[in-house]
Design an enzyme around this catalytic site. Structure first.
Site: not given
Length: 528
Positions: A64, A206, A284, A290, A320
């Site tokens: 291939y 690839n 707070q 916070r 591949n």
């Protein structure tokens, strides 16, 4: 693997050792030299792959991408007399990239990642190909790569074709700051263009090297930005007369995410010199102060996972087919699929955008007299007589809001937008390169927000010092040193002036990781 040579330049050896993200970034940014291993076992492994492919082609004649067309064209047989031309055709018909060109550091990172993969010994490429890729670093030859055109499987075919083309003397490159044709650059360097062997164009193109390279760069920037946001939070807390008790180690022992706890510890250390007489404005603070360790800490806690995933991909064979030279077998698979990198990119960009949003909220508090506990409107340092015409950081805050909005918009995951392409052969693709580009864009926008906030926190603390509501000895050595370094680039704003130049300088500083931020005792990417 990285070693220092006698010139204090890092040597990054390709071959028998695994590479790190830092190796790639050092090569990309010109702090390292690429060395191809001379280990006899490594060289023999590379040559064995070449010899096996040649023998397979002689004896069986059907491989291939060597004797067949590519992708959906796999059923098309290539006659023996045309096999030698096929690799060149692959590199040429993929020369259709568009969009902006990758920066030279990004292109060098791509070269490094592709070289690492090809050195794994599964790709069947020649020693000559590996040597020429290494020589590109020696001679400062960088392929010019358009950033658009990859769907992330079958790998980064189109952008990587620009590397294949440069190796054979086609298309343009940068060489020592000059744009040249590859053929001329190779001639100037005394190098011969490569004649692509069977499968070599496929092996170069690839794979996942573009997305991986971009994410190695993104990782380094995200790691620094994580620490910088903690330092900025410390300064914003000081400027807003925030409550240092929010960063108490006992709190974070009760919810022990390690990265989150480390962020809180860093902020607590920055605030440690406030002393017992310090009185916070509120019991707070609002969430952007916070809960800052909880926001920043998610990125800090995910960085080791991101590192592991990226370095696994970096040190993988991802083209591949692959060649098992020990079993003398050709293995057909899909390792070019960039799903892991895509997930890192999509995840990282979301966490980075959260930093932009956090800092944008902190800036909104700093400039607003309803929330900043006695600082002037928009942090203007003008005299009372001229306050009516001075507007301080009003426009900078608007800009930061715009950059934040764009960063948040770009967090839509790219990896879920697979497209069926190439005659439905590539019918499920990763979109990893688009995700990586999105991540870099979100980083850029968040660095812009950080630059705005650096101006704001420096201005606010100078105003507090002028007011006498904070004394220099409450700032501590690290914070004092950092503010002094900022003062080299940020002048006090007593009269309105354009701030674009200052913002751009600060962005450059951030991207160069200019200021030392906390001591790092670990190698897993977490702030410490």
């Amino acid at each position: 693997m990285t070693n220092k040579n006698n010139n204090s330049i890092l040597d990054v050896e390709f071959g028998r050792q695994k590479l790190t993200i830092e190796d790639v970034v050092n090569l990309a940014e010109g702090r390292a030299k690429a060395i191809l291993s001379t280990d006899p076992d490594f060289r023999a492994r590379i040559q064995k792959g070449v010899d096996f492919l040649d023998r397979e082609l002689r004896e069986h004649g059907h491989i291939y991408g060597v004797t067949t067309g590519y992708g959906d064209s796999v059923l098309r047989r290539v006659p023996p007399e045309l096999v030698g031309e096929l690799p060149l055709h692959l590199s040429r018909f993929h020369g259709c990239g568009l969009g902006d060109e990758l920066s030279q550091p990004a292109s060098r990172a791509v070269l490094a990642v592709r070289l690492a993969s090809l050195c794994s010994g599964y790709s069947g490429v020649s020693p000559e190909l590996l040597e020429l890729l290494t020589a590109f670093f020696d001679h400062d030859i960088t392929p010019i790569i358009p950033e658009e055109g990859s769907v992330g499987a079958s790998g980064d075919l189109t952008p990587l074709s620009y590397i294949a083309a440069a190796l054979v003397g086609e298309r343009d490159v940068m060489m020592r700051g000059e744009r040249l044709s590859s053929a001329i650059a190779l001639e100037k360097a005394g190098l011969k263009p490569l004649t692509l062997r069977p499968k070599e164009a496929l092996a170069i193109m690839n794979g996942t090297s573009v997305m991986t390279a971009l994410m190695c760069q993104a990782f380094a920037r995200a790691d620094y930005l994580c620490k910088l946001t903690a330092r900025i939070t410390s300064l914003a807390t000081l400027a807003l007369h925030g409550n240092p008790a929010h960063f108490d180690a006992r709190l974070f022992a009760a919810k022990p995410h390690p990265g989150q706890a480390q962020v809180a510890a860093n902020i607590a250390r920055d605030l440690a010199d406030l002393g017992a007489t310090y009185q916070p404005a509120r019991l707070q603070d609002r969430y952007s102060i916070r809960c800052a360790p909880h926001v920043i800490g998610v990125l800090a806690d995910m960085m080791p996972t991101f590192r592991t995933t990226l370095e696994t991909e970096l040190n993988s064979a991802n083209d591949n087919p692959l060649i098992d030279i020990d079993e003398e077998t050709i293995l057909h698979g899909g390792h070019f699929y960039g799903g892991h990198v895509a997930f890192v990119a999509d995840g990282m960009k979301t966490l980075i955008a959260n930093l932009a949003d956090l800092m944008d909220r902190q800036l909104a508090l700093l400039v607003d007299t309803k929330f900043n506990h006695g600082l002037p409107s928009n942090l203007s340092g003008s005299t009372p007589e001229r306050a009516s015409i001075n507007h301080g950081l009003k426009a900078v805050q608007i800009g930061a809001s715009a950059w934040t909005a764009e960063a948040l918009k770009n967090t839509m995951p790219a990896s879920v937008f697979s497209r069926s392409t190439e005659c439905h052969n590539q019918d499920k693709v990763s979109m990893g390169t688009i995700a990586a580009r999105d991540c870099l864009r979100v980083l850029q926008l968040t660095e812009q927000v950080a630059s705005a906030l650096l101006i704001a926190v420096r201005q606010a603390i100078v105003l507090r010092l002028h007011q006498g509501s904070i004394s220099p000895d409450q700032l501590g050595e690290d914070v004092t040193g950092f503010l002094a370094a900022l003062g080299d680039d940020i002048a006090f704003i007593d009269e309105d002036r354009p701030l674009e130049g200052t913002l751009r300088t600060l962005i450059d500083r951030i991207q160069a990781r200019h200021w030392p931020l906390y001591v790092t005792n670990t190698t897993d990417g977490t702030a410490s």
